[in-house]
Design an enzyme around this catalytic site. Structure first.
Site, short mmCIF file in Angstrom:
data_model
loop_
_atom_site.label_atom_id
_atom_site.label_comp_id
_atom_site.label_asym_id
_atom_site.label_seq_id
_atom_site.Cartn_x
_atom_site.Cartn_y
_atom_site.Cartn_z
N CYS A 111 1.81 12.48 -30.87
CA CYS A 111 2.62 13.16 -29.37
C CYS A 111 3.34 13.89 -29.64
O CYS A 111 3.89 14.82 -28.78
CB CYS A 111 2.91 11.63 -28.75
SG CYS A 111 1.66 10.53 -28.67
N HIS A 247 7.28 14.76 -23.04
CA HIS A 247 5.96 14.31 -23.37
C HIS A 247 6.09 13.15 -22.46
O HIS A 247 6.69 12.35 -22.23
CB HIS A 247 6.16 13.49 -24.95
CG HIS A 247 4.88 12.77 -25.23
ND1 HIS A 247 3.81 12.98 -24.79
CD2 HIS A 247 4.91 11.40 -25.61
CE1 HIS A 247 2.95 11.97 -25.27
NE2 HIS A 247 3.50 11.01 -25.60
N ASN A 277 -0.89 9.13 -20.68
CA ASN A 277 -0.22 9.70 -22.04
C ASN A 277 -1.52 10.56 -22.55
O ASN A 277 -2.37 9.83 -23.16
CB ASN A 277 0.23 8.68 -22.90
CG ASN A 277 0.80 9.26 -23.98
OD1 ASN A 277 0.33 10.37 -24.77
ND2 ASN A 277 1.57 8.58 -25.10
N1 COA Z 1 -0.70 -5.93 -17.35
C1 COA Z 1 -0.18 -6.98 -16.97
N2 COA Z 1 0.66 -7.59 -18.12
C2 COA Z 1 1.11 -7.16 -19.10
C3 COA Z 1 0.41 -5.89 -19.47
C4 COA Z 1 -0.73 -5.46 -18.52
N3 COA Z 1 -1.38 -4.09 -18.97
N4 COA Z 1 0.55 -5.57 -20.61
C5 COA Z 1 1.40 -6.44 -20.95
N5 COA Z 1 1.52 -7.37 -20.34
C6 COA Z 1 2.63 -8.68 -20.25
C7 COA Z 1 3.06 -8.88 -21.53
O1 COA Z 1 2.10 -9.99 -21.94
C8 COA Z 1 4.43 -9.63 -21.31
O2 COA Z 1 4.08 -10.96 -20.70
P1 COA Z 1 5.14 -12.18 -21.10
O3 COA Z 1 6.36 -11.86 -20.57
O4 COA Z 1 4.41 -13.28 -20.45
O5 COA Z 1 5.13 -12.19 -22.52
C9 COA Z 1 4.83 -8.75 -20.12
O6 COA Z 1 3.92 -8.19 -19.46
C10 COA Z 1 5.80 -7.62 -20.51
O7 COA Z 1 5.49 -7.12 -21.66
P2 COA Z 1 6.32 -6.03 -22.38
O8 COA Z 1 5.42 -5.50 -23.61
O9 COA Z 1 7.77 -6.46 -22.64
O10 COA Z 1 6.20 -4.58 -21.15
P3 COA Z 1 6.90 -3.65 -21.02
O11 COA Z 1 7.78 -3.51 -19.91
O12 COA Z 1 7.58 -3.20 -22.49
O13 COA Z 1 5.90 -2.64 -20.99
C11 COA Z 1 4.66 -0.92 -22.23
C12 COA Z 1 4.71 -2.35 -21.96
C13 COA Z 1 3.67 -0.73 -23.43
C14 COA Z 1 4.20 -0.29 -20.96
C15 COA Z 1 5.87 -0.23 -22.67
O14 COA Z 1 6.46 -1.05 -23.73
C16 COA Z 1 6.00 1.26 -23.39
O15 COA Z 1 5.38 1.99 -22.68
N6 COA Z 1 6.31 1.16 -24.52
C17 COA Z 1 6.24 2.60 -25.07
C18 COA Z 1 4.75 2.90 -25.39
C19 COA Z 1 4.43 4.40 -25.68
O16 COA Z 1 5.24 5.30 -25.32
N7 COA Z 1 3.58 4.77 -26.52
C20 COA Z 1 3.25 5.91 -26.83
C21 COA Z 1 4.13 6.70 -27.47
S1 COA Z 1 3.73 8.51 -27.93
#
Ligand code: COA
Length: 320
Positions: A111, A247, A277
């Site tokens: 990315c 990004h 993304n």
């Molecule tokens: N739908 C519903 N629930 C979901 C889910 C989905 N698609 N994905 C995860 N969950 C759940 C998890 O299981 C967790 O449940 P729990 O509380 O019972 O354990 C809860 O939602 C929260 O999960 P969490 O991982 O803390 O969510 P978050 O707010 O961090 O969002 C991302 C997850 C991946 C969207 C976020 O962390 C993110 O964008 N990270 C950066 C990733 C990125 O930029 N990657 C590319 C880099 S170039």
């Protein structure tokens, strides 16, 4: 000498999956995805490849620049989803465009790819080694995403963006780039071209693994720090920057960067709702959309900033 962007182009497959389509594949919902990521839909290739998307974006950029393919002397394609190991995607793009005078190679920085490619293009032009450069970010992430993993598959999509550079009078400003290979495990995908690949496929390591929380924490800390460092090195002030083109990884990350920098979110254009993304294509697609909407005016100061697998991240200053 400095590289001046004289044309941009982008392309995304017409086929798309909205959040409700994903809710049929994994346990998720439109509401959750919108709230946590800002993504509404993502374009997914049916017939396109990384190369065909790159070619379409490149043709649009060349037309926008008024540059003929044979005028290009360098083509850099940034991708982590190349069709083939050899020849590189850039050589395949060259063949399709008829850019017979170009030297071609690929860049793999995930990315951060378009940002690092931007710096490379600038370095080559300012050294005088190349003059007319085509930089493309093209990704078919749908091929490496784990479509059974709801915590990562909701983020990604396919697409390509391109920019054509020409030399102009000017001095190359400093840029800020970092890599931290020791933290690479938080965002990884192993190659299918290695010994024991059948086992790797079975264990699921040849599709994207992402520790979303760790990547989120890293991004919201390091991206604003890189932009502040860029301001320090270039002597620019945040308030004098017209646009921050980041990004497109997660809307909440972009909002957090704006908040930490205390800059109005209106200066942070986004299109993540439309594409998700698209890795090394995301900055280029957004740049092209802004260019075509007439949002970019001569002399405007733009910060480009990205982060991604590696880990890698950075920021560069672009004067339009
Ligand atoms: N739908 C519903 N629930 C979901 C889910 C989905 N698609 N994905 C995860 N969950 C759940 C998890 O299981 C967790 O449940 P729990 O509380 O019972 O354990 C809860 O939602 C929260 O999960 P969490 O991982 O803390 O969510 P978050 O707010 O961090 O969002 C991302 C997850 C991946 C969207 C976020 O962390 C993110 O964008 N990270 C950066 C990733 C990125 O930029 N990657 C590319 C880099 S170039």
């Amino acid at each position: 000498m400095i590289g001046k962007i004289c044309g941009t182009g982008s392309y995304a497959p017409s086929n798309y999956w909205d959040n409700n389509d994903l809710a049929k594949m994994v346990d998720t919902s439109d509401e959750w995805i919108r709230e946590r990521t800002g993504v509404v839909r993502r374009h997914i290739s049916v017939d396109d490849t990384t190369v065909s998307m790159a070619v379409k974006a490149s043709r649009a950029a060349l037309e926008n620049a008024g540059v003929k393919p044979e005028e290009l002397d360098l083509i850099i394609v940034s991708t982590i989803t190349s069709n083939k190991i050899i020849p590189c995607a850039a050589c395949e793009v060259q063949k399709e465009l008829g850019a017979v005078n170009a030297t071609c190679f690929d860049m793999s920085a995930a990315c951060s790819g378009f940002l690092f490619g931007y710096n490379a293009a600038q370095a080559y032009i300012s050294s005088g080694m190349y003059q007319t450069v085509l930089l493309v970010g093209s990704e078919m992430l749908s091929q490496i995403v784990n479509w059974q993993d709801r915590s990562s598959c909701i983020l990604f999509g396919d697409g390509a963006g391109a920019a054509v550079f020409r030399p102009a009078e000017g001095v190359l400003p400093p840029c800020v780039t970092y890599s931290d290979g020791a933290k690479g495990q938080v965002l990884s995908c192993e190659s299918r071209h290695q010994k024991g690949w059948e086992e790797k496929v079975k264990e699921g390591s040849t599709v994207v693994y992402m520790d979303g929380r760790e990547v989120f924490k890293f991004a919201v800390k390091q991206e604003p720090a890189a932009i502040r460092k860029l301001m320090e090195l270039t002597g620019e002030k945040l308030e004098d920057i017209d646009w921050f083109i980041l990004h497109q990884a997660n809307l909440r990350i972009i909002e957090s960067v704006a908040k930490r920098l205390k800059v109005d979110m209106a200066k942070f254009p986004t299109n993540i709702h439309e594409y998700g993304n698209t890795s090394s294509a995301s900055i280029a697609i957004l740049l092209d959309e802004m260019n075509r909407k007439g949002m970019l005016k001569e002399g405007q100061k733009i910060v480009l900033s990205g982060f991604g697998a590696g880990l890698s991240w950075g920021a560069s200053l672009l004067t339009w």
